[in-house]
Design a protein around this motif. Structure first.
Motif, PDB file in Angstrom:
ATOM      1  N   ARG A 239       3.498 -19.938  62.627  1.00 59.56           N
ATOM      2  CA  ARG A 239       3.139 -19.554  61.678  1.00 59.56           C
ATOM      3  C   ARG A 239       1.755 -18.100  62.336  1.00 59.56           C
ATOM      4  NH1 ARG A 239       1.516 -21.213  55.745  1.00 59.56           N
ATOM      5  NH2 ARG A 239       0.195 -22.180  57.191  1.00 59.56           N
ATOM      6  N   LYS A 240       0.701 -18.806  62.991  1.00 58.47           N
ATOM      7  CA  LYS A 240      -0.108 -17.569  63.742  1.00 58.47           C
ATOM      8  C   LYS A 240       0.495 -17.147  64.422  1.00 58.47           C
ATOM      9  CE  LYS A 240      -4.115 -15.758  63.036  1.00 58.47           C
ATOM     10  NZ  LYS A 240      -4.556 -14.883  62.077  1.00 58.47           N
ATOM     11  N   SER A 241       1.049 -17.277  65.224  1.00 53.56           N
ATOM     12  CA  SER A 241       1.341 -17.095  66.078  1.00 53.56           C
ATOM     13  C   SER A 241       2.545 -15.641  66.377  1.00 53.56           C
ATOM     14  CB  SER A 241       1.347 -18.148  67.299  1.00 53.56           C
ATOM     15  OG  SER A 241       2.821 -18.585  67.344  1.00 53.56           O
ATOM     16  N   THR A 242       3.172 -16.114  65.341  1.00 53.81           N
ATOM     17  CA  THR A 242       4.444 -14.690  65.186  1.00 53.81           C
ATOM     18  C   THR A 242       3.869 -14.333  63.817  1.00 53.81           C
ATOM     19  OG1 THR A 242       5.371 -17.016  63.211  1.00 53.81           O
ATOM     20  CG2 THR A 242       6.210 -17.084  65.939  1.00 53.81           C
ATOM     21  N   MET A 243       2.759 -13.923  63.374  1.00 56.18           N
ATOM     22  CA  MET A 243       2.111 -13.030  62.959  1.00 56.18           C
ATOM     23  C   MET A 243       2.415 -13.260  61.320  1.00 56.18           C
ATOM     24  SD  MET A 243       1.946  -9.864  65.365  1.00 56.18           S
ATOM     25  CE  MET A 243       3.848 -10.489  65.732  1.00 56.18           C
ATOM     26  N   GLN A 244       2.357 -14.250  60.948  1.00 59.47           N
ATOM     27  CA  GLN A 244       3.607 -14.569  59.518  1.00 59.47           C
ATOM     28  C   GLN A 244       2.786 -15.219  58.541  1.00 59.47           C
ATOM     29  OE1 GLN A 244       7.040 -13.878  57.754  1.00 59.47           O
ATOM     30  NE2 GLN A 244       6.918 -13.049  59.650  1.00 59.47           N
ATOM     31  N   LEU A 245       1.267 -15.816  59.211  1.00 61.57           N
ATOM     32  CA  LEU A 245      -0.086 -16.513  58.047  1.00 61.57           C
ATOM     33  C   LEU A 245      -0.331 -15.050  57.600  1.00 61.57           C
ATOM     34  CD1 LEU A 245      -1.222 -18.742  57.462  1.00 61.57           C
ATOM     35  CD2 LEU A 245      -2.463 -18.340  59.053  1.00 61.57           C
ATOM     36  N   ALA A 246       0.038 -15.117  56.346  1.00 58.65           N
ATOM     37  CA  ALA A 246      -1.025 -14.608  55.481  1.00 58.65           C
ATOM     38  C   ALA A 246      -2.940 -14.628  55.491  1.00 58.65           C
ATOM     39  CB  ALA A 246      -0.229 -14.141  53.889  1.00 58.65           C
ATOM     40  N   SER A 247      -3.651 -13.358  55.397  1.00 61.71           N
ATOM     41  CA  SER A 247      -4.884 -13.849  55.131  1.00 61.71           C
ATOM     42  C   SER A 247      -5.050 -14.096  53.307  1.00 61.71           C
ATOM     43  CB  SER A 247      -5.935 -12.682  55.217  1.00 61.71           C
ATOM     44  OG  SER A 247      -5.377 -11.127  54.280  1.00 61.71           O
ATOM     45  N   LYS A 248      -4.283 -13.589  53.023  1.00 56.33           N
ATOM     46  CA  LYS A 248      -4.562 -13.557  51.373  1.00 56.33           C
ATOM     47  C   LYS A 248      -3.174 -14.575  50.631  1.00 56.33           C
ATOM     48  CE  LYS A 248      -8.201 -10.020  50.366  1.00 56.33           C
ATOM     49  NZ  LYS A 248      -8.067  -8.752  49.577  1.00 56.33           N
TER      50      LYS A 248
END
Length: 370
Positions: A239-248
């Motif tokens: 999720r993080k490495s594919t830019m799908q982790l929202a900060s909020k």
């Protein structure tokens, strides 16, 4: 007249907006360590089984790619219908981002069959072939059809027998469940599905979906249980490495909670309190059924409904000139060539916000265009 191009065109449901506004209060820890995401995790376990885990993401393509990557390896292949969204409308994201080859089979009505799955058995162990590792099923399909519970169970059994995991692209899972009159669990956990892209945006959400990994204890085989444990461990990093982790993340989780929780106002269907996902999907399906009935009531061969109307889509052929005239009043997409060069197959989509008056106005405009 509102557009009939996609359920993505619809506005965000007021209850979802209210949930976002309620989440916009004070500070909350970023990246999912917040009360809304914790409550979403609890709700997903209530709905999908005690071992299920939920990972909010930003969009459906991201949910699909993460799910497929979490259940495969870099040399693997994904068995899919030729009209599956991952094959036709995600700009090669599984290949580009995940490095996964799509192994497609032609599906007349959008539904893949057991024979389609078993056709790849001969590839297993062949170093010259991408190794089939996961079966992905779109529910409801891109052609508006719905897999029945027994169809799903047979497909899952066939896939697991070959050592394949099973993923459901559930961008319209709510529409399928509402059509069949079953809970979300009946189309996922109870038939042995391993991982789900749980949709919201097409059913009244603003943005955001979730990857749901089903619980290992609910897996039908030891191999499936091990695959689910591995997927649940992999998804946070993917999720993080594919830019799908929202900060909020709280704002995504709040939307999903609004969709999945039982309506506190007591909105009912058949005497039972129903969650927003059910109410919205039922409304969209009913609008499509009304649209189909209105088209058929015109009583002309100039427009012909071409596919079953089981979710919230109506497919029909009509003269290209008539489609162009109709498009001056509303937006919709061409799907395929028609029976003759002067005809075209189109797709008309309904959403939770499509009213009876919208449908009736569309049918009148269609009649005029013909």
């Amino acid at each position: 007249m509102p557009p009939f191009g996609s359920d993505n065109y619809a506005p965000t449901h007021p209850e979802v907006l209210a949930a976002i506004a309620a989440a916009d209060h004070g500070y909350a820890v970023a990246y999912g360590d917040d009360p809304w995401t914790a409550r979403l995790a609890d709700r997903v376990r209530e709905l999908f089984g005690a071992g299920a885990t939920a990972f909010p993401v930003l969009n459906g393509t991201g949910a699909n790619v993460i799910s497929l990557m979490a259940t495969t390896s870099r040399w693997a292949g994904v068995v899919a219908s030729d009209v599956a969204h991952v094959n036709t409308d995600e700009n090669g994201a599984p290949e580009r981002v995940g490095g996964l080859k799509l192994l497609t089979r032609h599906a007349t009505d959008g539904r893949i069959t057991v024979a389609d799955v078993e056709a790849w058995a001969g590839e297993l162990g062949d170093v010259h072939r991408a190794q089939p590792a996961v079966l992905t099923l779109t529910q409801a399909t891109e052609l508006g059809t719905v897999y029945r519970v027994e169809e799903l169970r047979a497909l899952v059994e066939a896939a697991h027998a070959l050592g394949l995991a099973v993923h459901v692209d559930g961008s319209r899972l709510a529409n399928a469940a509402a059509f069949l009159g079953v809970e979300l669990r009946a189309l996922t956990t109870d038939v042995g599905v391993d991982i789900v892209s749980l949709g919201a945006a097409k059913n009244g959400g603003m943005l955001g979906e979730a990857v749901v990994v089903l619980g290992p204890d609910d897996a039908p085989t030891p191999g499936a249980a091990a695959a689910r444990r591995a997927a649940a461990e992999a998804v946070p990093f993917l999720r993080k490495s594919t830019m799908q982790l929202a900060s909020k993340t709280r704002y995504v989780s709040a939307q999903l909670l609004a969709m999945l929780d039982v309506d506190p106002t007591g909105a009912t269907s058949g005497g039972e309190a129903r969650p927003l996902w059910w109410r919205n999907a039922s409304a969209a399906n009913a609008a499509a059924a009304r649209l189909r009935a209105g088209v058929e009531a015109l009583g002309t061969d100039a427009v012909r409904v071409t596919r079953p109307t089981e979710a919230n889509a109506v497919f029909a052929t009509l003269p290209r000139a008539a489609a162009d005239r109709l498009r001056t009043q509303t937006r919709f997409y061409d799907w395929a060539d028609g029976e003759t060069p002067d005809r075209v197959e189109v797709r008309w989509m309904c959403s939770w916000a499509t009213t009876e008056a919208d449908v009736d106005g569309f049918v009148r405009a269609l009649a005029e265009s013909l």
